[in-house]
Every structure is written in structure tokens, then in C-alpha cells.
Design an enzyme around this catalytic site. Structure first.
Site, mmCIF file in Angstrom:
data_model
loop_
_atom_site.group_PDB
_atom_site.id
_atom_site.type_symbol
_atom_site.label_atom_id
_atom_site.label_comp_id
_atom_site.label_asym_id
_atom_site.label_seq_id
_atom_site.Cartn_x
_atom_site.Cartn_y
_atom_site.Cartn_z
ATOM 1 N NE ARG A 293 -1.046 -12.596 6.034
ATOM 2 C CZ ARG A 293 0.064 -12.206 6.672
ATOM 3 N NH1 ARG A 293 0.215 -12.476 7.936
ATOM 4 N NH2 ARG A 293 1.012 -11.553 6.028
ATOM 5 N NE ARG B 30 -2.026 -8.743 4.500
ATOM 6 C CZ ARG B 30 -1.800 -8.479 5.788
ATOM 7 N NH1 ARG B 30 -2.783 -8.014 6.545
ATOM 8 N NH2 ARG B 30 -0.618 -8.663 6.318
ATOM 9 C CB CYS C 286 -0.852 -0.054 1.277
ATOM 10 S SG CYS C 286 -1.843 1.376 1.587
ATOM 11 C CD GLU D 43 -2.212 -10.362 0.033
ATOM 12 O OE1 GLU D 43 -2.177 -10.808 1.186
ATOM 13 O OE2 GLU D 43 -1.176 -9.993 -0.556
HETATM 14 C C1 LIG Z 1 3.497 -8.488 -0.059
HETATM 15 S S1 LIG Z 1 4.857 -9.351 -0.707
HETATM 16 C C2 LIG Z 1 4.078 -10.587 -1.653
HETATM 17 C C3 LIG Z 1 4.272 -11.942 -1.073
HETATM 18 C C4 LIG Z 1 3.754 -13.079 -1.907
HETATM 19 N N1 LIG Z 1 2.346 -12.995 -2.203
HETATM 20 C C5 LIG Z 1 4.047 -14.408 -1.214
HETATM 21 O O1 LIG Z 1 3.171 -15.254 -1.145
HETATM 22 O O2 LIG Z 1 5.163 -14.596 -0.746
HETATM 23 C C6 LIG Z 1 5.476 -8.249 -1.924
HETATM 24 C C7 LIG Z 1 6.701 -8.747 -2.637
HETATM 25 O O3 LIG Z 1 7.092 -7.768 -3.616
HETATM 26 C C8 LIG Z 1 8.505 -7.745 -3.676
HETATM 27 N N2 LIG Z 1 8.928 -6.456 -4.260
HETATM 28 C C9 LIG Z 1 9.010 -5.257 -3.628
HETATM 29 N N3 LIG Z 1 9.440 -4.318 -4.483
HETATM 30 C C10 LIG Z 1 9.624 -4.917 -5.687
HETATM 31 C C11 LIG Z 1 10.041 -4.459 -6.969
HETATM 32 N N4 LIG Z 1 10.375 -3.190 -7.151
HETATM 33 N N5 LIG Z 1 10.097 -5.348 -7.983
HETATM 34 C C12 LIG Z 1 9.748 -6.638 -7.802
HETATM 35 N N6 LIG Z 1 9.350 -7.147 -6.600
HETATM 36 C C13 LIG Z 1 9.272 -6.288 -5.555
HETATM 37 C C14 LIG Z 1 8.941 -7.950 -2.226
HETATM 38 O O4 LIG Z 1 10.257 -8.437 -2.154
HETATM 39 C C15 LIG Z 1 7.905 -8.938 -1.709
HETATM 40 O O5 LIG Z 1 8.371 -10.253 -1.834
#
Ligand SMILES: C[S@@+](CC[C@H](N)C(=O)[O-])C[C@H]1O[C@@H](n2cnc3c(N)ncnc32)[C@H](O)[C@@H]1O
Length: 403
Positions: free
Chosen positions: A168, A170, A82, A121
Site C-alpha cells: 500500500r 501512500r 486527493c 495521509e
Molecule cells: C481516506 S478516509 C480516512 C480513513 C481513516 N484514516 C481510517 O483509518 O479509517 C476519508 C474519510 O473522510 C470521510 N469524509 C469524506 N467527506 C467528509 C466530510 N465532508 N466531512 C467529514 N468527513 C468526511 C470519509 O467518510 C472517510 O471516512
């Protein structure tokens, strides 16, 4: 319709695991995961360990990816942070959102690849952000999707209210092109009727006929003059469920209607846990951190104020679903879970496997070369796989009808 999927912000693969539990026939044509500011890319490696080495899983900052290289797909999924979705006019160049905000990478991918379905999500705070202009960010998102001819449904789901072992909460956002067969079923008398009878979430996550009497449902015309107008002027109290379709928004505070079995924290505990997870001699610290407090503080500008917080159950009850797991679960922190082990009657932290179980991952899913600290972190970031599995069941039906 081919079951081709693109998974963004894949983390350790919660979306993929959930969808594959619903059906083996999903074809993940491209996925992306990149951990900012870290040399070791543990979540990316974990994904490869579990799903196999593939040049379809890419470890690059999504902001730097030319979206036209992404293969065509019919479903785009992802959990993303977010952030501030405001946009500003840049004169002749058009409009620009803040740099590094990941929504714009999703929007860009949708513009270029045009998938028929989207499942996203986010934390439920998204619906109310920012605090000074409630609902602006979600409004910007809805306007982006409306401009690309999508209808959008959303539902805040607390996994524990549908039988899972973790509380949780979401927001899940499901969007579909207005020319899909699925969108035809929207020819209902009202958006409310649709949400209660045919909505995407309704089949797997049933709701009561009556909504929460404390919050009045609302329907508005979604009139705007471009994204800058939404960003500057739009404000709305989005409730936990709703739909946006062709210039109308309907929102309602729905109540879950679940009659199945309920899992508790106690149900997912391991037996014969290693000594290192037990607390030794630091009880006072935990008592203090978890307890209620009122502390007089002085702000940087010299203003005196009282900081207060309520007590957290200590130890965590194991006959109920757990509190939400955060990325800080491994540290000595007020929100870290501490339980009384039923076998030894001594206090201890949760193990990484127990954290995986709370999210419905297979045991040792993250035990693939990363530190324990990062294993907890990944679970704090991930989602409840069983929720996606249920949504996957609904998606399988939808895709069949598109054929
Ligand atoms: C909320 S988590 C999602 C987790 C996923 N749904 C799971 O089951 O593990 C968001 C993910 O986006 C990745 N992320 C953050 N910034 C990013 C970017 N600029 N490019 C690609 N991935 C990114 C983070 O490392 C993190 O693993």
C-alpha cells in the site's frame, strides 16, 4: 508539550489506533467523521464502538463546522481525498477554492487553531496532480502551510517495503511550526543532509544513502505571489521524498533501506474460513477479468481506440505481500483479491478479518453492526496502522523535547 490531538476524516480510526499503539498518553480532544450521501454513518459508529461514546467525536460534514469550536490541540492528523486544490481570485473578497474540497477545511482549522504539528495521509497521486499542471495541487498545499509558518516533509511509503503484509503506497505529510524545538535541528548544511540524517521519517523508515539514480534530485526557490499565483502558474515534478522550508523546496527519489522481517499475505490468513467466501463455478469470469486484454472501442465522439490492460496474478500469491486493497474489495472486480486457501486448496476471497489484518487493525475492528460490504469498504479507505504506530514513536520523542 501536551499530547493533544485533533483527528479529521477519522473513518474507523486508523490514525488514533496507530498513535495509541505507540503511546497511551495521546489525548484525542476532538475528532470528526461524516460519510457523504449516506444515511447510516457506519464508520462513525465503529469509531465510537472501539474508542467509547464521547461528545468529542462528532458526526457532521466538516465543511459545515465552525472551526473555532474545535478545542486547542498540538497535533492535527487526518487522511483526506486527493481533489482539485486550485484557487481563483474573487476580487475584493480575496480568493476562493472549489466548494466541498476538504483541504480548505484543514487549512481553515490550521488558521484558527494553529497546532504545532500536523500529520496527513493521502494517495501518492497528490504529488503529481493534476495531469495538465503537474504538482500544482501539492504546491498549493505547501504554499498554504508556508504562509502559516510551517515547514513540511513528505515521504511516499509503500508499507510492504518496511515489512508489512500489504503493498500500500501512500504519501505521508508531516508539518511543524518554524518556532518549535524540532525545527531547530534543521540547521544543517543542506536540506538533503537533513532529510537523510534528521528527517522525521528517516528514523522509523530509513533510506539508502544514494537516491534513485534514474531521477535527479532538485532544489528550487519557492517564490510566489499569493495562492492564486501558485494555482495558476506553479508546476513541479515532486519526487517521493522532500522538504519545504522557508522558501525552498528540495525533492529526491529515495530508496528504502529495510533489514527487518517481511510479512506476506499468507501470514495473515484465517483458518477454517466460512464456505461463503469460496468461489463456486464462476472461474471463467475471474479468468477473464484478471487476464490481459486488448479491446477495440469507440468513444462518444466516434473516435476508435484500443483499450488494453495487463494481467493480474490469479490467484494472488500468498508468499508475498498483497496488492493494495481498494474500497471495491467486496465486489466482483478485477482488483479484488482471490487466493488459493492453503488449508483446502480451493479459491476464495479474503474475509473482512483478513482485510483488517492487512491494514494492521485488531480482528473484528469493523464487526460492529455494519454490513460486510461496508466492512471491506472501510478497510479500502483506511491506512496501515503499523505505519502510524512507527510515526507515533517518533512523535512521542519530538513532543518530549518540546517540553
Ligand atoms: C481516506 S478516509 C480516512 C480513513 C481513516 N484514516 C481510517 O483509518 O479509517 C476519508 C474519510 O473522510 C470521510 N469524509 C469524506 N467527506 C467528509 C466530510 N465532508 N466531512 C467529514 N468527513 C468526511 C470519509 O467518510 C472517510 O471516512
Amino acid at each position: 508539550m501536551e499530547r493533544t490531538v485533533c483527528e479529521l476524516f477519522a473513518g474507523v480510526g486508523g490514525f488514533r489506533l496507530g498513535l495509541e499503539k505507540a503511546s497511551k498518553d495521546w489525548d484525542f480532544v476532538w475528532s470528526n467523521q461524516w460519510e457523504p450521501k449516506r444515511k447510516s454513518q457506519d464508520a462513525f459508529q465503529c469509531y465510537i464502538h472501539n474508542f467509547g461514546e464521547s461528545d468529542r467525536h462528532v458526526n457532521i460534514d466538516i465543511n459545515k463546522v465552525d472551526k473555532s469550536i474545535i478545542p486547542n490541540h498540538n497535533l492535527l492528523v487526518g487522511g483526506f481525498p486527493c481533489q482539485d486544490y486550485s484557487v481563483a481570485s474573487t476580487g475584493a473578497k480575496g480568493i476562493q477554492g472549489k466548494k466541498g474540497v476538504l483541504w480548505w477545511s484543514i487549512y481553515e482549522t490550521l488558521k484558527v487553531k494553529n497546532p504545532s504539528f500536523i500529520l496527513l495521509e493521502n494517495v501518492d497521486r497528490l504529488l503529481k496532480s493534476p495531469s495538465k499542471q503537474r504538482g500544482r495541487d501539492f504546491g498549493v498545499m505547501l504554499a498554504c502551510l508556508n504562509n502559516l509558518n510551517y515547514s513540511v516533509e513528505w515521504r511516499v511509503i509503500n508499507a510492504a517495503e518496511y515489512g508489512f503484509a500489504q503493498r500500500r503506497r501512500r504519501v505521508f505529510i508531516f508539518a511543524y511550526k518554524n518556532d518549535t524545538r524540532f525545527s531547530e535541528c534543521l540547521e544543517y548544511n543542506s536540506l538533503r543532509e537533513y532529510l537523510h540524517k534528521e528527517g522525521f521519517f528517516q528514523k522509523e523508515f530509513p533510506i539508502q544513502d544514494n537516491s534513485n539514480p534514474k531521477k535527479i534530485p532538485k532544489e528550487i526557490e519557492f517564490d510566489y505571489n499569493g495562492l492564486v499565483d501558485v494555482s495558476d502558474n506553479f508546476s513541479f515534478m515532486f519526487l517521493n521524498s522532500g522538504i519545504m522550508r522557508k522558501g525552498k523546496i528540495y525533492t529526491e527519489e529515495t530508496l528504502p533501506d529495510f533489514k527487518g522481517d517481511v510479512k506476506t499475505l499468507g501470514d495473515i490468513l484465517e483458518k477454517d474460513v466460512d464456505e461463503k467466501y469460496y468461489l463456486n463455478g464462476e472461474l471463467d469470469d475471474w479468468d477473464y477479468m484478471k487476464g490481459s486484454k486488448r479491446i477495440e472501442r469507440v468513444s462518444k465522439t466516434g473516435h476508435k481506440y484500443t483499450f488494453s490492460e495487463g494481467a493480474i496474478a490469479f490467484p494472488d500469491p500468498i508468499d508475498k505481500p498483497s496488492r493494495t486493497m481498494l474500497t471495491s474489495e467486496s465486489s466482483k472486480n478485477r482488483s479484488t483479491h482471490i487466493i488459493r486457501d492453503p488449508q483446502t486448496n480451493r479459491l476464495r476471497k479474503l474475509t473482512p478479518v483478513e482485510c483488517e489484518r492487512l491494514n494492521g487493525f485488531d480482528d473484528n475492528w469493523t464487526n460492529k453492526g455494519m454490513s460486510e460490504r461496508f466492512r471491506y469498504f472501510c478497510m479500502g479507505n483506511a491506512l496501515v496502522v503499523g505505519l502510524v504506530e512507527k510515526m507515533g514513536n517518533a512523535l512521542v520523542d519530538i513532543f518530549k523535547k518540546e517540553e
